[in-house]
Design a protein around this motif. Structure first.
Motif, PDB file in Angstrom:
ATOM      1  N   ILE A  78       3.703 -11.785  59.227  1.00 59.58           N
ATOM      2  CA  ILE A  78       3.850 -10.323  59.322  1.00 59.58           C
ATOM      3  C   ILE A  78       3.408  -9.861  60.709  1.00 59.58           C
ATOM      4  O   ILE A  78       2.624 -10.557  61.378  1.00 59.58           O
ATOM      5  CB  ILE A  78       3.025  -9.620  58.203  1.00 59.58           C
ATOM      6  N   GLY A  79       3.894  -8.718  61.125  1.00 57.58           N
ATOM      7  CA  GLY A  79       3.495  -8.144  62.421  1.00 57.58           C
ATOM      8  C   GLY A  79       3.816  -9.112  63.546  1.00 57.58           C
ATOM      9  O   GLY A  79       4.923  -9.654  63.640  1.00 57.58           O
ATOM     10  N   GLY A  80       2.814  -9.372  64.366  1.00 55.04           N
ATOM     11  CA  GLY A  80       3.007 -10.253  65.508  1.00 55.04           C
ATOM     12  C   GLY A  80       3.314 -11.685  65.111  1.00 55.04           C
ATOM     13  O   GLY A  80       3.775 -12.480  65.926  1.00 55.04           O
ATOM     14  N   SER A  81       3.087 -12.022  63.857  1.00 49.39           N
ATOM     15  CA  SER A  81       3.372 -13.383  63.402  1.00 49.39           C
ATOM     16  C   SER A  81       4.797 -13.520  62.874  1.00 49.39           C
ATOM     17  O   SER A  81       5.130 -14.536  62.257  1.00 49.39           O
ATOM     18  CB  SER A  81       2.356 -13.809  62.326  1.00 49.39           C
ATOM     19  N   SER A 136       0.103 -17.513  60.277  1.00 51.55           N
ATOM     20  CA  SER A 136      -0.948 -16.508  60.121  1.00 51.55           C
ATOM     21  C   SER A 136      -2.155 -16.972  60.906  1.00 51.55           C
ATOM     22  O   SER A 136      -2.720 -18.017  60.618  1.00 51.55           O
ATOM     23  CB  SER A 136      -1.300 -16.325  58.639  1.00 51.55           C
ATOM     24  N   LYS A 137      -2.525 -16.193  61.903  1.00 52.72           N
ATOM     25  CA  LYS A 137      -3.662 -16.596  62.738  1.00 52.72           C
ATOM     26  C   LYS A 137      -4.937 -16.623  61.892  1.00 52.72           C
ATOM     27  O   LYS A 137      -5.677 -17.592  61.887  1.00 52.72           O
ATOM     28  CB  LYS A 137      -3.802 -15.620  63.907  1.00 52.72           C
ATOM     29  N   SER A 138      -5.148 -15.555  61.121  1.00 55.30           N
ATOM     30  CA  SER A 138      -6.368 -15.480  60.314  1.00 55.30           C
ATOM     31  C   SER A 138      -6.245 -16.334  59.054  1.00 55.30           C
ATOM     32  O   SER A 138      -7.231 -16.877  58.574  1.00 55.30           O
ATOM     33  CB  SER A 138      -6.616 -14.033  59.901  1.00 55.30           C
ATOM     34  N   GLY A 139      -5.044 -16.429  58.533  1.00 56.10           N
ATOM     35  CA  GLY A 139      -4.839 -17.175  57.287  1.00 56.10           C
ATOM     36  C   GLY A 139      -5.176 -16.366  56.055  1.00 56.10           C
ATOM     37  O   GLY A 139      -4.964 -16.816  54.931  1.00 56.10           O
ATOM     38  N   THR A 141      -4.326 -12.849  55.801  1.00 61.19           N
ATOM     39  CA  THR A 141      -3.554 -11.607  55.701  1.00 61.19           C
ATOM     40  C   THR A 141      -2.828 -11.596  54.360  1.00 61.19           C
ATOM     41  O   THR A 141      -2.162 -12.579  53.983  1.00 61.19           O
ATOM     42  CB  THR A 141      -2.552 -11.518  56.872  1.00 61.19           C
ATOM     43  N   PRO A 144       1.440 -12.402  53.939  1.00 58.82           N
ATOM     44  CA  PRO A 144       1.881 -13.795  54.051  1.00 58.82           C
ATOM     45  C   PRO A 144       1.159 -14.743  53.099  1.00 58.82           C
ATOM     46  O   PRO A 144       1.773 -15.691  52.585  1.00 58.82           O
ATOM     47  CB  PRO A 144       1.583 -14.163  55.513  1.00 58.82           C
ATOM     48  N   GLY A 199      -1.584 -11.444  68.112  1.00 57.47           N
ATOM     49  CA  GLY A 199      -0.307 -11.587  67.407  1.00 57.47           C
ATOM     50  C   GLY A 199       0.868 -11.009  68.161  1.00 57.47           C
ATOM     51  O   GLY A 199       1.904 -11.655  68.339  1.00 57.47           O
ATOM     52  N   ARG A 200       0.730  -9.770  68.643  1.00 59.31           N
ATOM     53  CA  ARG A 200       1.902  -9.099  69.235  1.00 59.31           C
ATOM     54  C   ARG A 200       2.274  -9.652  70.603  1.00 59.31           C
ATOM     55  O   ARG A 200       3.313  -9.297  71.141  1.00 59.31           O
ATOM     56  CB  ARG A 200       1.670  -7.592  69.286  1.00 59.31           C
ATOM     57  N   GLN A 280       5.966  -2.537  67.784  1.00 61.86           N
ATOM     58  CA  GLN A 280       4.625  -3.052  67.472  1.00 61.86           C
ATOM     59  C   GLN A 280       3.827  -3.271  68.755  1.00 61.86           C
ATOM     60  O   GLN A 280       2.662  -2.909  68.851  1.00 61.86           O
ATOM     61  CB  GLN A 280       4.680  -4.383  66.708  1.00 61.86           C
ATOM     62  N   GLU A 284       0.786  -0.683  68.784  1.00 58.37           N
ATOM     63  CA  GLU A 284      -0.514  -1.270  68.472  1.00 58.37           C
ATOM     64  C   GLU A 284      -1.373  -1.398  69.736  1.00 58.37           C
ATOM     65  O   GLU A 284      -2.593  -1.392  69.671  1.00 58.37           O
ATOM     66  CB  GLU A 284      -0.296  -2.656  67.832  1.00 58.37           C
ATOM     67  N   GLN A 412      -6.856  -3.798  67.958  1.00 55.52           N
ATOM     68  CA  GLN A 412      -6.116  -2.975  66.990  1.00 55.52           C
ATOM     69  C   GLN A 412      -7.048  -2.563  65.859  1.00 55.52           C
ATOM     70  O   GLN A 412      -6.800  -2.869  64.695  1.00 55.52           O
ATOM     71  CB  GLN A 412      -4.866  -3.697  66.452  1.00 55.52           C
TER      72      GLN A 412
HETATM   73  O1  PA5 Z   1      -0.668  -8.146  66.448  1.00 54.41           O
HETATM   74  C1  PA5 Z   1      -1.432  -8.446  65.561  1.00 54.41           C
HETATM   75  O2  PA5 Z   1      -2.552  -8.925  65.782  1.00 54.41           O
HETATM   76  C2  PA5 Z   1      -1.034  -8.270  64.109  1.00 54.41           C
HETATM   77  O3  PA5 Z   1       0.232  -7.721  63.974  1.00 54.41           O
HETATM   78  C3  PA5 Z   1      -1.049  -9.610  63.402  1.00 54.41           C
HETATM   79  O4  PA5 Z   1      -0.144 -10.473  64.043  1.00 54.41           O
HETATM   80  C4  PA5 Z   1      -0.660  -9.457  61.941  1.00 54.41           C
HETATM   81  O5  PA5 Z   1      -1.508  -8.544  61.311  1.00 54.41           O
HETATM   82  C5  PA5 Z   1      -0.711 -10.782  61.230  1.00 54.41           C
HETATM   83  O6  PA5 Z   1      -1.988 -11.348  61.329  1.00 54.41           O
HETATM   84  P1  PA5 Z   1      -2.227 -12.870  60.980  1.00 54.41           P
HETATM   85  O7  PA5 Z   1      -1.430 -13.674  61.934  1.00 54.41           O
HETATM   86  O8  PA5 Z   1      -3.695 -13.086  61.132  1.00 54.41           O
HETATM   87  O9  PA5 Z   1      -1.747 -13.067  59.569  1.00 54.41           O
END
Ligand code: PA5
Length: 443
Positions: A78-81, A136-139, A141, A144, A199-200, A280, A284, A412
């Motif tokens: 989601i988002g940047g991912s 998912s960077k955080s794992g 979210t 996802p 992410g973005r 985004q 953001e 953000q």
């Molecule tokens: O730009 C960002 O940091 C966010 O859009 C994240 O990419 C997004 O919330 C997804 O986060 P994550 O990769 O930890 O699941």
């Protein structure tokens, strides 16, 4: 030598105004490139075009394996991912690729919590051999993680646990996150999202490159374009530097002319998701401390028949940035018709793109006359190389523009507010105080 993408501000801001801001722009560039500003622990993207080179062949090999084994590849994120990969794939694949039965199809999940979306995806996948890229960077979210849990279970049921293991790739942080722990336990192939890349700003890392390679696109050319634009952004003088000029022009329009909304405009529907990615990136990065240009987008000529009236005559708080594509990939000639009932024979023999270009020019002139300043980005063609240039251009300009605005373009904090409420409403362990407060508020 290939032509570069260009940026033109002359229908938006006069050169004198740009010159007055030159010092501020160059200072912001210095802060960004020397890493002396707020958020300077998130600048890994600045050198990604070079840093990623050593991973490209490995990413291509993984993509080849997934392409060979799968009818469908599901990208979860989601988002940047997710937005960067979706932007490039939609821009470069056929508009009707989903109807072409090309194998594999790349589809997306984990970017919403819609039960119907997930049901329909699960139903589609029941008769397909599919693979999963979970990003998912955080794992942790929610969106996802929820999709991954469902689809991983389904894949293991359909293929058996051992075979499923070969069809799952995780892209996550180096060591801390929950997805890293799971991937290590299960033995999945993984790629790292470096701590210093938000992410973005991650589309040129494995986050974007693996799903783009899985769609059969040329990630080396994408990176070559980005590397070329990195050189331009770092080395070109102010007057020749598209990213600095863009950052400058939009700040002049915002601060001096009250243009609080920027519409990113395209005349090719394939660019719709490039605008989603851009929204985004800029929203953001800049929307904080009660400041920031609101990033919005329109697809023309489609939206001229819905939003055109407002843009021409509504509140005068709008500016536009048009992404123009000089040369389409295909040629379609408008035919002659003996009866000419639609009165369009004056167009016969012309390319459809000539009509589109006159719509573009006519719209620009009308909107400028109506008080909507127009900036223009021109891509010589719509291909991997120029999208690479465009991506790096927008990222670099965003960093400069954010510092000109006086905010931290790399955090953000505001996105946590809805999550806190959602978890409190769902009684997530650890949120007991927030749960009690929110229920009291709603009673
Ligand atoms: O730009 C960002 O940091 C966010 O859009 C994240 O990419 C997004 O919330 C997804 O986060 P994550 O990769 O930890 O699941």
């Amino acid at each position: 030598m290939m032509k570069d993408m260009t940026f033109d501000y002359v229908s938006a801001v006069c050169t004198d105004k740009m010159e007055q801001q030159k010092h501020a722009v160059l200072s912001a560039k210095q802060v960004l490139t020397c890493g002396t500003g707020a958020g300077n622990d998130f600048l890994g993207w600045l050198t990604l075009p070079n840093d990623i080179t050593s991973q490209i062949s490995d990413i291509q090999a993984t993509a080849s394996l997934l392409r060979r084994e799968c009818e469908v590849i599901v990208c979860i994120g989601i988002g940047g991912s997710y937005l960067g990969a979706k932007a490039v794939n939609e821009a470069l694949l056929s508009s009707f690729s989903c109807m072409e039965n090309k194998v594999p199809a790349v589809v997306y999940a984990g970017q919403n919590i819609s039960e119907d979306y997930l049901y329909e995806l699960q139903t589609l996948l029941r008769t397909k051999k599919f693979g999963i890229i979970c990003i998912s960077k955080s794992g942790t979210t929610t969106e996802p993680a929820l999709a991954f849990r469902l689809l991983k279970t389904q894949l293991e049921k359909q293929q058996g646990k051992d075979a499923a293991r070969q069809l799952i790739v995780c892209i996550t942080d180096k060591q801390r996150g929950a997805l890293r722990t799971l991937a290590t336990q299960e033995g999945y192939k993984t790629y790292v999202i470096e701590d210093n890349i938000g992410g973005r700003y991650s589309v040129l890392s494995p986050v974007g490159l693996l799903p783009i390679a899985c769609a059969g696109l040329d990630i080396q050319a994408l990176i070559d374009g980005a590397r070329r634009m990195q050189d331009v952004c770092y080395q070109a003088d102010f007057a020749e530097n598209p990213a600095l000029l863009y950052a400058c022009a939009r700040n002049v329009l915002y601060k001096e002319q009250g243009k609080k909304v920027e519409l990113l405009v395209n005349f090719h529907p394939k660019l719709h998701y490039v605008a989603e990615w851009w929204k985004q990136l800029y929203g953001e990065s800049e929307g904080k401390e009660n400041k920031g240009i609101f990033p919005a987008a329109v697809d023309f000529t489609t939206d001229l028949h819905s939003m055109g009236q407002y843009i021409q005559e509504g509140e005068r708080t709008l500016m536009e940035t048009v992404i123009s594509v000089a040369e389409p990939e295909h040629e379609v000639i408008f035919p002659k018709d003996e009866q000419n009932l639609d009165g369009l024979n004056f167009l016969s023999g012309k390319r459809v793109d000539e009509v589109n270009k006159m719509a573009e020019l006519g719209t620009m002139l009308a909107h400028v006359d109506g008080g909507v300043p127009n900036m223009k980005i021109t891509l010589p063609r719509l291909n991997e190389y120029y999208l690479g240039e465009l991506i790096y251009f927008f990222e670099f300009a965003c960093g400069v523009s954010g510092y000109m605005l006086g905010i931290n373009p790399f955090n953000q904090p505001g996105v946590e507010a809805y999550k806190k409420n959602m978890f409190a409403l769902l009684d997530k362990p650890g949120y007991e105080k927030e749960s009690a407060a929110i229920k009291q508020r709603l009673s």
